[in-house]
Write an enzyme that holds these catalytic residues in place. Structure first.
Site, PDB file in Angstrom:
ATOM      1  NE  ARG A 123      -4.196  -1.802   1.720  1.00  0.00           N
ATOM      2  CZ  ARG A 123      -4.226  -2.828   2.566  1.00  0.00           C
ATOM      3  NH1 ARG A 123      -3.379  -2.869   3.576  1.00  0.00           N
ATOM      4  NH2 ARG A 123      -5.089  -3.801   2.393  1.00  0.00           N
ATOM      5  CE  LYS A 145       1.205  14.165 -15.339  1.00  0.00           C
ATOM      6  NZ  LYS A 145       1.051  14.554 -16.751  1.00  0.00           N
ATOM      7  CD  GLU A 187       9.640  15.855 -22.872  1.00  0.00           C
ATOM      8  OE1 GLU A 187       8.917  16.845 -22.720  1.00  0.00           O
ATOM      9  OE2 GLU A 187       9.197  14.712 -23.176  1.00  0.00           O
ATOM     10  CE  LYS A 229       7.317  17.394 -14.773  1.00  0.00           C
ATOM     11  NZ  LYS A 229       7.422  16.077 -15.363  1.00  0.00           N
ATOM     12  CD  GLU A 239      -1.528  17.140 -16.953  1.00  0.00           C
ATOM     13  OE1 GLU A 239      -0.497  16.525 -16.601  1.00  0.00           O
ATOM     14  OE2 GLU A 239      -2.088  16.966 -18.027  1.00  0.00           O
ATOM     15  NE  ARG A 243       2.728  17.412 -13.645  1.00  0.00           N
ATOM     16  CZ  ARG A 243       3.111  16.481 -12.789  1.00  0.00           C
ATOM     17  NH1 ARG A 243       2.617  16.460 -11.574  1.00  0.00           N
ATOM     18  NH2 ARG A 243       4.006  15.582 -13.132  1.00  0.00           N
ATOM     19  CG  ASN A 247       0.527  17.284 -21.355  1.00  0.00           C
ATOM     20  OD1 ASN A 247       1.381  16.435 -21.105  1.00  0.00           O
ATOM     21  ND2 ASN A 247      -0.497  17.529 -20.555  1.00  0.00           N
ATOM     22  CG  HIS A 250       3.897  15.645 -24.724  1.00  0.00           C
ATOM     23  ND1 HIS A 250       4.714  16.754 -24.736  1.00  0.00           N
ATOM     24  CD2 HIS A 250       4.580  14.685 -24.058  1.00  0.00           C
ATOM     25  CE1 HIS A 250       5.824  16.468 -24.098  1.00  0.00           C
ATOM     26  NE2 HIS A 250       5.780  15.225 -23.671  1.00  0.00           N
ATOM     27  CG  HIS A 254       1.203  10.932 -26.944  1.00  0.00           C
ATOM     28  ND1 HIS A 254       0.509  11.470 -25.888  1.00  0.00           N
ATOM     29  CD2 HIS A 254       2.428  10.628 -26.455  1.00  0.00           C
ATOM     30  CE1 HIS A 254       1.279  11.482 -24.817  1.00  0.00           C
ATOM     31  NE2 HIS A 254       2.451  10.982 -25.137  1.00  0.00           N
ATOM     32  CG  HIS A 269       8.276  10.722 -25.275  1.00  0.00           C
ATOM     33  ND1 HIS A 269       6.927  10.812 -25.513  1.00  0.00           N
ATOM     34  CD2 HIS A 269       8.573  11.710 -24.394  1.00  0.00           C
ATOM     35  CE1 HIS A 269       6.430  11.805 -24.783  1.00  0.00           C
ATOM     36  NE2 HIS A 269       7.405  12.370 -24.095  1.00  0.00           N
TER      37      HIS A 269
HETATM   38  N1  LIG Z   1       6.451  10.352 -15.490  1.00  0.00           N
HETATM   39  C1  LIG Z   1       6.599  11.394 -16.253  1.00  0.00           C
HETATM   40  O1  LIG Z   1       6.280  12.513 -15.874  1.00  0.00           O
HETATM   41  C2  LIG Z   1       7.199  11.210 -17.607  1.00  0.00           C
HETATM   42  C3  LIG Z   1       7.568  12.326 -18.351  1.00  0.00           C
HETATM   43  C4  LIG Z   1       8.183  12.123 -19.582  1.00  0.00           C
HETATM   44  C5  LIG Z   1       8.414  10.839 -20.040  1.00  0.00           C
HETATM   45  N2  LIG Z   1       8.028   9.769 -19.283  1.00  0.00           N
HETATM   46  C6  LIG Z   1       8.301   8.401 -19.728  1.00  0.00           C
HETATM   47  O2  LIG Z   1       9.717   8.237 -19.798  1.00  0.00           O
HETATM   48  C7  LIG Z   1      10.008   7.201 -20.721  1.00  0.00           C
HETATM   49  C8  LIG Z   1      11.180   7.616 -21.571  1.00  0.00           C
HETATM   50  O3  LIG Z   1      12.280   7.850 -20.745  1.00  0.00           O
HETATM   51  P1  LIG Z   1      13.772   7.844 -21.309  1.00  0.00           P
HETATM   52  O4  LIG Z   1      13.835   8.682 -22.511  1.00  0.00           O
HETATM   53  O5  LIG Z   1      14.653   8.118 -20.169  1.00  0.00           O
HETATM   54  O6  LIG Z   1      13.912   6.358 -21.865  1.00  0.00           O
HETATM   55  P2  LIG Z   1      14.522   5.000 -21.271  1.00  0.00           P
HETATM   56  O7  LIG Z   1      14.275   4.867 -19.831  1.00  0.00           O
HETATM   57  O8  LIG Z   1      14.017   3.944 -22.173  1.00  0.00           O
HETATM   58  O9  LIG Z   1      16.074   5.192 -21.515  1.00  0.00           O
HETATM   59  C9  LIG Z   1      16.567   5.359 -22.831  1.00  0.00           C
HETATM   60  C10 LIG Z   1      17.714   4.395 -23.132  1.00  0.00           C
HETATM   61  O10 LIG Z   1      18.870   4.790 -22.407  1.00  0.00           O
HETATM   62  C11 LIG Z   1      19.436   3.671 -21.719  1.00  0.00           C
HETATM   63  N3  LIG Z   1      20.145   4.262 -20.592  1.00  0.00           N
HETATM   64  C12 LIG Z   1      19.640   4.767 -19.442  1.00  0.00           C
HETATM   65  N4  LIG Z   1      20.596   5.422 -18.754  1.00  0.00           N
HETATM   66  C13 LIG Z   1      21.736   5.322 -19.480  1.00  0.00           C
HETATM   67  C14 LIG Z   1      23.054   5.829 -19.327  1.00  0.00           C
HETATM   68  N5  LIG Z   1      23.379   6.623 -18.298  1.00  0.00           N
HETATM   69  N6  LIG Z   1      23.962   5.536 -20.269  1.00  0.00           N
HETATM   70  C15 LIG Z   1      23.628   4.789 -21.353  1.00  0.00           C
HETATM   71  N7  LIG Z   1      22.393   4.315 -21.579  1.00  0.00           N
HETATM   72  C16 LIG Z   1      21.464   4.585 -20.649  1.00  0.00           C
HETATM   73  C17 LIG Z   1      18.287   2.771 -21.458  1.00  0.00           C
HETATM   74  O11 LIG Z   1      18.711   1.430 -21.312  1.00  0.00           O
HETATM   75  C18 LIG Z   1      17.445   2.956 -22.714  1.00  0.00           C
HETATM   76  O12 LIG Z   1      17.936   2.131 -23.737  1.00  0.00           O
HETATM   77  C19 LIG Z   1       8.736   6.957 -21.501  1.00  0.00           C
HETATM   78  O13 LIG Z   1       8.179   5.726 -21.074  1.00  0.00           O
HETATM   79  C20 LIG Z   1       7.821   8.101 -21.114  1.00  0.00           C
HETATM   80  O14 LIG Z   1       6.462   7.748 -21.125  1.00  0.00           O
HETATM   81  C21 LIG Z   1       7.435   9.937 -18.081  1.00  0.00           C
HETATM   82 ZN   LIG Z   2       7.357  14.090 -22.839  1.00  0.00          ZN
END
Ligand SMILES: NC(=O)c1ccc[n+]([C@@H]2O[C@H](COP(=O)([O-])OP(=O)(O)OC[C@H]3O[C@@H](n4cnc5c(N)ncnc54)[C@H](O)[C@@H]3O)[C@@H](O)[C@H]2O)c1
Ligand SMILES: [Zn+2]
Length: 368
Positions: A123, A145, A187, A229, A239, A243, A247, A250, A254, A269
């Site tokens: 929980r 999030k 971003e 942020k 949001e 907030r 987007n 986005h 998407h 992304h």
């Molecule tokens: N929660 C939120 O507010 C929010 C906001 C934006 C995006 N997101 C989510 O974030 C995700 C994308 O995140 P991301 O772009 O970090 O992608 P990711 O977590 O897939 O990382 C990208 C790549 O980098 C590699 N990697 C990570 N750290 C590394 C490092 N230091 N050196 C070498 N390789 C490394 C990973 O293995 C992966 O292949 C999506 O799922 C998206 O929906 C969430």
């Molecule tokens: Zn984003």
């Protein structure tokens, strides 16, 4: 480079973000005060762990902390019900208790999965974000999030669950792919376009340095984005208002990601967001909200950074299919399409109830 502290001011759920080169080697100093017992679980992305895991592990082990590491596969596929289940079962087997701490060590994928897991196992247990990608440092690790993906779409299952601490070590970015740096940078400049025109001027002028060098300019851009942020989240955690502006790009983005089934080899992304911002700028111009020269400045900037800023002529994209994805967006309500658009550089707004026929016409022109 110096290490700076940024606070996310959410009353009893407030937390600090430490950002700078070398944060990781001092991780235990920051994490230990949060522990009730010397036992911790780390959910780690395989690549983040391979390149940088030793720094975190040795910092914690030097303090006699017992560590359980769960390594997850790189890629969006990890934000699934099956990995959610696996991670939960492993944590329970490890004997995770309500008062323990879980660490997310990796990019946005691991951060989103771990946050959700932490929010529901027993929980709810506390967690620490250690973002290792540019995108996760400036965006996903801040604001609470969390989500995994469902068949119907991305990020549809999750909760708001704030971390207790965020450690953003900028030196780990050295091992990232160029494309992942570009994805994170989208971003960053998004923040300038939404709220801070002078920050947009700065990133426009320093784009090459931010993208190519792990130096002062990148450090400044990261800090400024996190600060912005953090401020937005403190004002509007759930949001209900400002907030939503985060987007920008986005909803179009998407639709781009969905057209390639979220295949990250085709569109990351952040790359889709960059192109989505160019589309949002063109749509803003079309409805008379944004002046033509401002739109051109945004498009040229996105193009000159090396992103795709047009989808014209690409057979992957179909206007009707894109509109369908856009009409299912979480940001909509009552079957209406809401879009974040621009009035100016540094001035975004939510355009409610877009004219669907006109939007379809626009998408047809974009795709033709
Ligand atoms: N929660 C939120 O507010 C929010 C906001 C934006 C995006 N997101 C989510 O974030 C995700 C994308 O995140 P991301 O772009 O970090 O992608 P990711 O977590 O897939 O990382 C990208 C790549 O980098 C590699 N990697 C990570 N750290 C590394 C490092 N230091 N050196 C070498 N390789 C490394 C990973 O293995 C992966 O292949 C999506 O799922 C998206 O929906 C969430
Ligand atoms: Zn984003």
């Amino acid at each position: 480079m110096s290490i700076n502290k940024i606070n996310v001011d959410l009353a009893e759920r407030q937390y600090d973000i430490f950002v700078g080169g070398g944060v990781l080697s001092g991780a235990s100093d920051k994490i230990l005060p949060l522990l009730k017992r010397k036992r911790i679980a780390i959910i780690a992305d395989e690549n983040a762990y391979k390149f940088h895991g030793d720094k975190l592990i040795s910092s914690l082990e030097s303090q006699g902390v017992e560590i359980k590491t769960i390594i997850t596969k790189s890629g969006e596929g990890t934000k699934s019900f099956s990995s959610f289940e696996n991670v939960i079962e492993e944590l329970l087997e490890f004997g995770i208790e309500r008062s323990d701490i879980i660490i997310a060590f990796g990019g946005g994928v691991v951060g989103d999965l771990t946050g959700f897991v932490a929010g529901v196992v027993n929980r709810g247990v506390d967690f620490v974000q250690i973002p290792t990608t540019l995108l996760s440092q400036v965006d996903s690790s801040v604001g609470g999030k969390t989500a995994i993906n469902a068949r119907a779409g991305k990020n549809l299952v999750g909760i708001f669950w704030q971390p207790k601490l965020v450690l953003a070590d900028t030196s780990v970015l050295d091992t990232l792919d160029r494309r992942d740096i570009m994805a994170g940078f989208a971003e960053i400049f998004k923040i300038g376009l939404i709220l801070y025109p002078q920050f947009f001027d700065y990133v426009e002028e320093n784009a090459a340095k931010i993208l190519d060098e792990n130096g002062q300019a990148r450090q400044y851009a990261i800090e400024k984005s996190i600060e912005a942020k953090a401020k937005v989240v403190a004002e509007d955690e759930r949001e209900a208002g400002v907030r939503a502006l985060l987007n920008l790009g986005h909803t179009f983005g998407h639709a781009i990601e969905a057209a390639v089934n979220y295949d990250e080899t085709k569109w990351r992304h952040g790359e889709a967001v960059a192109c989505g911002i160019a589309m949002a700028a063109r749509y803003s111009k079309r409805i008379g909200a944004l002046a033509a020269d401002k739109c051109e400045r945004i498009e040229n900037f996105i193009r000159d950074c090396g992103y795709r800023y047009l989808i014209k002529g690409d057979k992957t994209f179909d206007a009707n299919a894109m509109l369908k994805v856009m009409s299912h967006d979480k940001k909509n309500s009552g079957g209406k399409i809401n879009l974040v658009l621009l009035k100016d550089i540094g001035n975004a707004y939510v355009h409610k109830n877009a004219d669907v026929a006109d939007l379809l016409e626009f998408l047809k022109e974009e795709c033709s």
